[in-house]
Write a protein that holds these residues in place. Structure first.
Motif, PDB file in Angstrom:
ATOM      1  N   ASP A 114       4.307  41.147 -16.071  1.00 53.63           N
ATOM      2  CA  ASP A 114       5.339  40.788 -15.092  1.00 53.63           C
ATOM      3  C   ASP A 114       4.742  39.835 -14.063  1.00 53.63           C
ATOM      4  OD1 ASP A 114       7.355  42.426 -16.190  1.00 53.63           O
ATOM      5  OD2 ASP A 114       6.479  44.183 -15.204  1.00 53.63           O
ATOM      6  N   LEU A 115       5.492  38.774 -13.749  1.00 56.33           N
ATOM      7  CA  LEU A 115       5.033  37.817 -12.747  1.00 56.33           C
ATOM      8  C   LEU A 115       6.232  37.227 -12.024  1.00 56.33           C
ATOM      9  CD1 LEU A 115       2.779  36.082 -11.419  1.00 56.33           C
ATOM     10  CD2 LEU A 115       3.221  34.377 -13.203  1.00 56.33           C
ATOM     11  N   SER A 116       6.191  37.292 -10.700  1.00 54.21           N
ATOM     12  CA  SER A 116       7.166  36.608  -9.846  1.00 54.21           C
ATOM     13  C   SER A 116       6.394  36.009  -8.682  1.00 54.21           C
ATOM     14  CB  SER A 116       8.238  37.569  -9.327  1.00 54.21           C
ATOM     15  OG  SER A 116       8.997  38.108 -10.389  1.00 54.21           O
ATOM     16  N   ALA A 117       6.784  34.814  -8.256  1.00 52.91           N
ATOM     17  CA  ALA A 117       6.027  34.133  -7.207  1.00 52.91           C
ATOM     18  C   ALA A 117       6.962  33.306  -6.335  1.00 52.91           C
ATOM     19  CB  ALA A 117       4.948  33.241  -7.810  1.00 52.91           C
ATOM     20  N   PHE A 118       6.545  33.149  -5.084  1.00 51.10           N
ATOM     21  CA  PHE A 118       7.242  32.288  -4.124  1.00 51.10           C
ATOM     22  C   PHE A 118       6.355  31.076  -3.869  1.00 51.10           C
ATOM     23  CE2 PHE A 118       7.976  31.036   0.374  1.00 51.10           C
ATOM     24  CZ  PHE A 118       9.294  30.601   0.240  1.00 51.10           C
ATOM     25  N   LEU A 119       6.903  29.881  -4.094  1.00 48.14           N
ATOM     26  CA  LEU A 119       6.136  28.640  -4.002  1.00 48.14           C
ATOM     27  C   LEU A 119       6.749  27.724  -2.951  1.00 48.14           C
ATOM     28  CD1 LEU A 119       6.124  27.846  -7.844  1.00 48.14           C
ATOM     29  CD2 LEU A 119       4.549  29.367  -6.629  1.00 48.14           C
ATOM     30  N   THR A 120       5.910  26.990  -2.250  1.00 52.53           N
ATOM     31  CA  THR A 120       6.390  25.952  -1.334  1.00 52.53           C
ATOM     32  C   THR A 120       5.565  24.689  -1.536  1.00 52.53           C
ATOM     33  OG1 THR A 120       4.906  26.511   0.502  1.00 52.53           O
ATOM     34  CG2 THR A 120       7.018  27.679   0.395  1.00 52.53           C
ATOM     35  N   GLN A 121       6.158  23.572  -1.173  1.00 53.26           N
ATOM     36  CA  GLN A 121       5.429  22.301  -1.259  1.00 53.26           C
ATOM     37  C   GLN A 121       6.107  21.250  -0.389  1.00 53.26           C
ATOM     38  OE1 GLN A 121       3.501  20.795  -5.003  1.00 53.26           O
ATOM     39  NE2 GLN A 121       5.120  19.257  -4.883  1.00 53.26           N
ATOM     40  N   MET A 170       0.860  -1.178   0.000  1.00 52.05           N
ATOM     41  CA  MET A 170       0.000   0.000   0.000  1.00 52.05           C
ATOM     42  C   MET A 170       0.894   1.225   0.000  1.00 52.05           C
ATOM     43  SD  MET A 170      -3.135  -0.819   2.616  1.00 52.05           S
ATOM     44  CE  MET A 170      -3.799   0.815   2.246  1.00 52.05           C
ATOM     45  N   ASN A 171       0.625   2.154  -0.910  1.00 52.05           N
ATOM     46  CA  ASN A 171       1.446   3.350  -0.971  1.00 52.05           C
ATOM     47  C   ASN A 171       0.582   4.565  -1.237  1.00 52.05           C
ATOM     48  OD1 ASN A 171       1.185   3.617  -3.987  1.00 52.05           O
ATOM     49  ND2 ASN A 171       2.268   1.655  -3.885  1.00 52.05           N
ATOM     50  N   GLY A 172       1.139   5.716  -0.988  1.00 51.93           N
ATOM     51  CA  GLY A 172       0.402   6.950  -1.211  1.00 51.93           C
ATOM     52  C   GLY A 172       1.302   8.150  -1.041  1.00 51.93           C
ATOM     53  N   ARG A 173       0.752   9.301  -1.355  1.00 52.64           N
ATOM     54  CA  ARG A 173       1.487  10.554  -1.184  1.00 52.64           C
ATOM     55  C   ARG A 173       0.495  11.691  -1.011  1.00 52.64           C
ATOM     56  NH1 ARG A 173       3.519  10.545  -7.367  1.00 52.64           N
ATOM     57  NH2 ARG A 173       3.320   8.349  -6.863  1.00 52.64           N
ATOM     58  N   ILE A 174       0.936  12.733  -0.329  1.00 52.02           N
ATOM     59  CA  ILE A 174       0.159  13.958  -0.215  1.00 52.02           C
ATOM     60  C   ILE A 174       1.125  15.121  -0.363  1.00 52.02           C
ATOM     61  CG2 ILE A 174       0.321  14.017   2.312  1.00 52.02           C
ATOM     62  CD1 ILE A 174      -2.531  15.226   2.273  1.00 52.02           C
ATOM     63  N   GLN A 175       0.693  16.161  -1.104  1.00 56.12           N
ATOM     64  CA  GLN A 175       1.565  17.291  -1.403  1.00 56.12           C
ATOM     65  C   GLN A 175       0.830  18.611  -1.138  1.00 56.12           C
ATOM     66  OE1 GLN A 175       2.594  16.233  -5.488  1.00 56.12           O
ATOM     67  NE2 GLN A 175       4.587  15.464  -4.833  1.00 56.12           N
ATOM     68  N   PRO A 176       0.842  19.094   0.096  1.00 53.71           N
ATOM     69  CA  PRO A 176       0.286  20.426   0.378  1.00 53.71           C
ATOM     70  C   PRO A 176       1.176  21.498  -0.251  1.00 53.71           C
ATOM     71  CG  PRO A 176       0.565  19.103   2.384  1.00 53.71           C
ATOM     72  CD  PRO A 176       1.325  18.422   1.303  1.00 53.71           C
ATOM     73  N   ALA A 177       0.551  22.493  -0.890  1.00 57.60           N
ATOM     74  CA  ALA A 177       1.310  23.495  -1.639  1.00 57.60           C
ATOM     75  C   ALA A 177       0.806  24.895  -1.316  1.00 57.60           C
ATOM     76  CB  ALA A 177       1.191  23.232  -3.137  1.00 57.60           C
ATOM     77  N   SER A 178       1.681  25.878  -1.518  1.00 60.82           N
ATOM     78  CA  SER A 178       1.302  27.278  -1.339  1.00 60.82           C
ATOM     79  C   SER A 178       1.935  28.120  -2.434  1.00 60.82           C
ATOM     80  CB  SER A 178       1.736  27.795   0.035  1.00 60.82           C
ATOM     81  OG  SER A 178       3.138  27.960   0.096  1.00 60.82           O
ATOM     82  N   GLN A 179       1.302  29.255  -2.730  1.00 59.23           N
ATOM     83  CA  GLN A 179       1.782  30.171  -3.767  1.00 59.23           C
ATOM     84  C   GLN A 179       1.514  31.603  -3.329  1.00 59.23           C
ATOM     85  OE1 GLN A 179       0.240  29.402  -7.718  1.00 59.23           O
ATOM     86  NE2 GLN A 179       0.377  31.558  -8.325  1.00 59.23           N
ATOM     87  N   TYR A 180       2.549  32.432  -3.392  1.00 62.17           N
ATOM     88  CA  TYR A 180       2.392  33.864  -3.110  1.00 62.17           C
ATOM     89  C   TYR A 180       2.987  34.648  -4.273  1.00 62.17           C
ATOM     90  CZ  TYR A 180       3.081  38.513  -1.197  1.00 62.17           C
ATOM     91  OH  TYR A 180       3.069  39.876  -1.020  1.00 62.17           O
ATOM     92  N   ASN A 181       2.151  35.409  -4.970  1.00 62.11           N
ATOM     93  CA  ASN A 181       2.587  36.197  -6.118  1.00 62.11           C
ATOM     94  C   ASN A 181       2.990  37.594  -5.645  1.00 62.11           C
ATOM     95  OD1 ASN A 181       1.628  34.048  -7.913  1.00 62.11           O
ATOM     96  ND2 ASN A 181      -0.419  34.792  -7.414  1.00 62.11           N
ATOM     97  N   PHE A 182       4.286  37.862  -5.561  1.00 60.39           N
ATOM     98  CA  PHE A 182       4.710  39.170  -5.070  1.00 60.39           C
ATOM     99  C   PHE A 182       4.883  40.180  -6.204  1.00 60.39           C
ATOM    100  CE2 PHE A 182       8.457  36.405  -5.235  1.00 60.39           C
ATOM    101  CZ  PHE A 182       9.371  37.144  -5.971  1.00 60.39           C
ATOM    102  N   ILE A 183       4.912  39.721  -7.457  1.00 62.65           N
ATOM    103  CA  ILE A 183       4.769  40.600  -8.628  1.00 62.65           C
ATOM    104  C   ILE A 183       3.723  39.951  -9.525  1.00 62.65           C
ATOM    105  CG2 ILE A 183       5.876  41.633 -10.640  1.00 62.65           C
ATOM    106  CD1 ILE A 183       8.511  41.580  -9.162  1.00 62.65           C
ATOM    107  N   ASN A 184       2.640  40.671  -9.824  1.00 61.46           N
ATOM    108  CA  ASN A 184       1.499  40.076 -10.527  1.00 61.46           C
ATOM    109  C   ASN A 184       0.848  41.178 -11.362  1.00 61.46           C
ATOM    110  OD1 ASN A 184      -0.477  38.288 -11.291  1.00 61.46           O
ATOM    111  ND2 ASN A 184      -1.526  38.245  -9.313  1.00 61.46           N
ATOM    112  N   ASP A 185       1.433  41.462 -12.535  1.00 61.69           N
ATOM    113  CA  ASP A 185       1.073  42.679 -13.256  1.00 61.69           C
ATOM    114  C   ASP A 185       0.806  42.424 -14.739  1.00 61.69           C
ATOM    115  OD1 ASP A 185       0.611  45.353 -13.717  1.00 61.69           O
ATOM    116  OD2 ASP A 185       2.730  45.849 -13.968  1.00 61.69           O
ATOM    117  N   PRO A 186      -0.313  41.763 -15.080  1.00 60.01           N
ATOM    118  CA  PRO A 186      -0.732  41.707 -16.484  1.00 60.01           C
ATOM    119  C   PRO A 186      -1.596  42.927 -16.809  1.00 60.01           C
ATOM    120  CG  PRO A 186      -2.189  40.376 -15.171  1.00 60.01           C
ATOM    121  CD  PRO A 186      -1.177  40.957 -14.211  1.00 60.01           C
TER     122      PRO A 186
END
Length: 571
Positions: free
Chosen positions: A559-566, A142-158
């Motif tokens: 312009d787009l820049s983002a900080f991601l974690t997982q 039996m196997n599995g995985r979980i991947q909680p993720a986050s995203q913060y866009n500190f430059i978001n200029d379309p």
């Protein structure tokens, strides 16, 4: 070994018979050391209850021996008679031989009981919770995985949206990127199987689905045949599990040309893999019939997973060849490979020649390619070709994609803690209204383990494997896990001829922490260098619907820049 066990058991029984003053005696055997004890204890199995019988011989001093308690009345009568008759040396030897044979049989029975206890055993390792029979014929994990993720866009200029169009900006937030549970195992040693279900395959309307569901025959250690639903053999980065990626998301060209068009397809495949060489070929397709979560569809605005993302594909033939022409050991090698595939595309027309689903999201077949900028929570597309099938059969300007051909070249260099990897991918579009149009992309990155580990190699997949820290993390400070830093460049171009899907490039910075082999934390910073979507139409025409063209156009020079974690936690 059996003679040693017999001698040990006989000696213990005789000594216990001499020393014990009790008429009946319980004996226990240790299942590991095979020693015999008169008292129960951890790891000891009860052999039985034995009685002490005093017998004398004419030529020997009186002695005590142990015999099994289960004796018939006739045997007891014969014993009583022999006690009153003179017995010679031969009779004594025969009696001793019989007693030894009886004890030998009892030890054999005990060994069989121990084997029965040990026939099925379980453990926990990199494969997850694993059970198998001692003979190796059957196993299940039996196997599995979980991947909680986050995203913060500190430059978001379309550019701002206009009219009733959806806002162009990407959202910050959190989600469960993947949540999978599966079983896999073997039967009769040469067959294995795998079934995996993802409960959170994306943040779109269809958020779950089957990934792997196949049976495989291992003809030899190197050669195997696979039947069912499985990944198509294409691309170095796609061949690696998302648990082992250096960056949180795959690169734009891999996502656009491989992952989004549903890399899990149903069919038959053949794989040959040895330590320095791998090849895989497959003949696969998607389900036919109406639009559903099992068949891909045109996705105008993004935010849907790969099982509902690109188009209505038919049969395909696809393959990959890779190997390590230079190799010192598993921590120092150079890997190269090539991939190629041909995929048919279905487009549905009504009796009057108009295209089914024209101007709608899904349902009409055709094919579209799109790209999101390496984000892991809001993965809305900023590049989009629109549906490559558009217009009625009577329209002289209509376009109909009938198939596409994909090609890829890959390389990967590992030297101790240093690693460098890159790929080039190209997709040629075939059909009515197309003349040598093609979509291209490439990426490259380097990484380095600050704690001295090295990238691991999966021989059967010819791709990255699980990282095992030299010193796993401990709260007492004796180990801090493995630490890796990475930097990469990513480019994609979906402007070609009549196709105006856009062009973009970006850089990525990554920090990975592996406290244990089954746990990984990733932090990425992404920055878009250039986005060119000036040629994308803003109207719902030429294959675009639902405001997809307007949104793609709105990211021109954005312009787009983002900080991601997982976090990745798997078992």
């Amino acid at each position: 070994m059996k003679l040693f066990r017999l001698t040990l058991a006989t000696t213990a029984l005789i000594n216990l018979g001499v020393l014990s003053s009790a008429y009946a005696l319980d004996l226990y055997v240790d299942t590991k050391t095979k020693q015999i004890f008169a008292e129960p204890g951890p790891g000891r199995v009860h052999m039985g209850t034995y009685e002490k019988s005093e017998k004398s011989a004419k030529t020997k001093a009186p002695q005590s021996v142990l015999v099994a308690p289960a004796q018939t009345p006739a045997h007891e009568d014969r014993t009583a008679e022999t006690e009153h008759k003179p017995a010679g040396d031969r009779l004594v030897r025969l009696r001793e031989k019989a007693e030894k044979e009886q004890l030998k049989n009892q030890v054999s029975v005990l060994e069989e009981r121990v084997k029965e206890v040990e026939k099925i055993h379980g453990n926990f390792d990199d494969r997850g919770l694993h059970w198998s029979t001692k003979d190796g014929n059957f196993s299940v994990s039996m196997n599995g995985r979980i991947q909680p993720a986050s995203q913060y866009n500190f430059i978001n200029d379309p550019d701002p949206a206009f009219g009733a169009s959806t806002a162009n900006e990407l959202n910050s937030g959190m989600n469960i990127r993947r949540a999978r549970l599966g079983i896999e195992g073997t039967f009769y040693k040469i067959w294995d199987y795998k079934f995996e279900y993802d409960f959170s395959r994306g943040n779109g309307t269809v958020g779950s689905g089957i990934t792997d569901a196949f049976v495989r025959l291992n003809h030899t250690d190197a050669l195997s045949y696979k039947l069912g639903s499985f990944k198509e053999p294409f691309s170095l980065e796609e061949a690696a599990s998302n648990r082992y990626l250096t960056f949180i998301e795959r690169h734009m060209s891999v996502n656009s040309f491989v992952d989004n068009p549903n890399t899990y397809k149903t069919g038959i495949g053949v794989n040959y893999a040895v330590k320095r060489f791998q090849t895989g070929v497959a003949f696969q397709t998607e389900p036919i019939g109406g639009w559903s979560s099992a068949s891909t569809s045109v996705n105008a605005n993004g935010n849907q997973n790969r099982n509902n993302g690109s188009g209505d594909t038919g049969w395909q033939g696809i393959g990959r060849v890779s190997g390590r022409p230079w190799m010192i050991d598993d921590t120092k090698f150079f890997h190269v490979g090539v991939s190629a595939g041909h995929t048919d595309v279905n487009t549905q027309y009504r009796a009057d020649g108009t295209m089914v689903g024209e101007g709608q999201i899904g349902g009409g077949g055709g094919m579209s390619f799109f790209a999101f900028p390496g984000t892991n929570v809001d993965r809305t597309n900023i590049l989009n070709t629109g549906n490559l099938s558009t217009g009625a059969l009577s329209d002289p300007n209509r376009r109909q994609v009938t198939s596409y051909d994909r090609y890829g070249a890959e390389s990967w260099f590992v030297y101790g803690p240093f690693s460098a990897q890159g790929e080039y991918l190209r997709t040629n579009i075939n059909g009515v209204g197309y003349d040598s149009e093609h979509l291209t992309g490439y990426y490259g990155f380097v990484s380095y383990f600050l704690t001295g580990e090295s990238k691991a190699y999966h021989v059967r997949n010819g791709a990255a494997n699980r990282i095992k820290p030299n010193r796993p993390f401990h709260w007492n400070g004796t180990g801090w896990g493995a630490w890796e830093v990475a930097f990469g460049y990513d480019y994609i171009d979906m402007n070609s001829g009549v196709i105006k899907g856009g062009r973009a490039d970006m850089v990525r910075f990554g920090l990975n922490w592996y406290p244990h082999s089954n746990v990984k934390f990733q932090a990425n910073v992404i920055h878009m260098l250039d986005i060119n979507t000036a040629g994308t139409p803003t109207a719902n025409a030429n294959g675009y619907s639902g405001g997809a063209g307007a949104r793609t156009h709105g990211w021109n020079n954005g312009d787009l820049s983002a900080f991601l974690t997982q976090w990745t936690i798997d078992f």
